[in-house]
Design an enzyme around this catalytic site. Sequence first.
Site, PDB file in Angstrom:
ATOM      1  N   THR A   1      -1.196  -2.514  10.938  1.00  0.00           N
ATOM      2  CA  THR A   1      -1.517  -2.672   9.691  1.00  0.00           C
ATOM      3  C   THR A   1      -0.234  -3.305   8.859  1.00  0.00           C
ATOM      4  O   THR A   1       0.575  -2.955   8.234  1.00  0.00           O
ATOM      5  CB  THR A   1      -1.867  -1.407   8.696  1.00  0.00           C
ATOM      6  OG1 THR A   1      -3.178  -0.948   9.202  1.00  0.00           O
ATOM      7  CG2 THR A   1      -2.207  -1.663   7.233  1.00  0.00           C
TER       8      THR A   1
ATOM      9  N   THR B   1       0.847  -1.310   0.157  1.00  0.00           N
ATOM     10  CA  THR B   1      -0.003  -0.127   0.066  1.00  0.00           C
ATOM     11  C   THR B   1       0.897   1.122  -0.050  1.00  0.00           C
ATOM     12  O   THR B   1       1.315   1.548  -1.002  1.00  0.00           O
ATOM     13  CB  THR B   1      -0.921  -0.034   1.166  1.00  0.00           C
ATOM     14  OG1 THR B   1      -0.180  -0.289   2.363  1.00  0.00           O
ATOM     15  CG2 THR B   1      -2.009  -0.985   1.067  1.00  0.00           C
TER      16      THR B   1
END
Length: 380
Positions: free
Chosen positions: A187, A150
Amino acid sequence: MKVIKGGITAPKGFLAYGVAAGIKRSGKPDLGLIYTLTPAVTAGVFTINSIKAAPLLVTMKHIRTGKSHAVLVNSGNANCYTGAMGLKYAQESTERIAQLLNIKTTDVLVTSTGIIGKPLPFDKIVDAAPHLVKSLSAKGSSKFSRAIMTTDLKEKEIAVQITIGGKTVTIGASAKGSGMIAPNMATMLGFITTDAAISLKMLKKALSLANERSFNSITVDGCMSTNDMVTCQANGLAGNKAIVNEGADFKKFYAALEFVCVTLAKKIVLDGEGATKFITIHVKGAASYKQAKTIAQAIANSALVKTAAFGSNPNWGRVGAAVGSLGIKAINEDTMKITFSPFHKKDIAITVGLQLGKADATVYTCDFSYEYVKINGEYN
């Protein structure tokens, strides 16, 4: 132990690949798949966040069988806070992959990473799935690693080889993560593959221990995610005598697994959003490991300590204040000693010595820079 090339496809029988399905607006790769030619004994660890993304709920159900054949990952969309439709899409993703690979739906694990609260573009996953399956390759580890990124700046993968009972055993791994990183999973996603023959009980034990010393010992910003998980698949194709107890073979396997996990954990911290410094925090002389770990985490999550590191300012008062905030009565000015390595360097070590016992713990973190605020202020 020998570090080799190949990542998650280095162990025998594992294939992987990644494609651009159009989930990300940038057009970058965003859909990855791991596949083992034979079913693999599988263990997993998951975020303790009470809000869990739809794919985690599906995976946590499927992994109860103790085995898997494939792992599907998409980036660019977390499929979290997406209600019944998000859960439906996560389940149907596993069904689609299972159909294409001619395996059981419960043998497919699924996870997502990216923006929370936006509907998953499921049709794009369906359209890309056939090409993804056909492209599976023993050289596809790097493609997979790119597809799960990401805000990561770098791919994160590693592979090592050890010898167990005269057989060469390989462990490979890939991970993503650079922000919203906190202990008890953050995350970050981790995928570990091995051709070792090992029982489910021993694999669970090894992964749990390694996870505690690695992914649960890092923090970038103290923010816990809804999507984190680490899986470990062992397909047994190395041909070693199965590891079924905590003997010498288990210890050798565990040492290699911990090395792999710690290496990836450090890569995640080094790739922290806007990070300019890598910080290792040692707490020694604590009454227990739990106490040492809690103290190290308090220091690592202190915004004041992290900004001091960014400014190359060895402000020991901020470290002392972070420790004191825990309210541990036995800790005071007389029982605590704080030492620093040179703060102007990229790698910094902060050591807190206590006089409470013999336990110690290590936590890894990074600094807070202007860029961290910019990246997270604009993330949408």
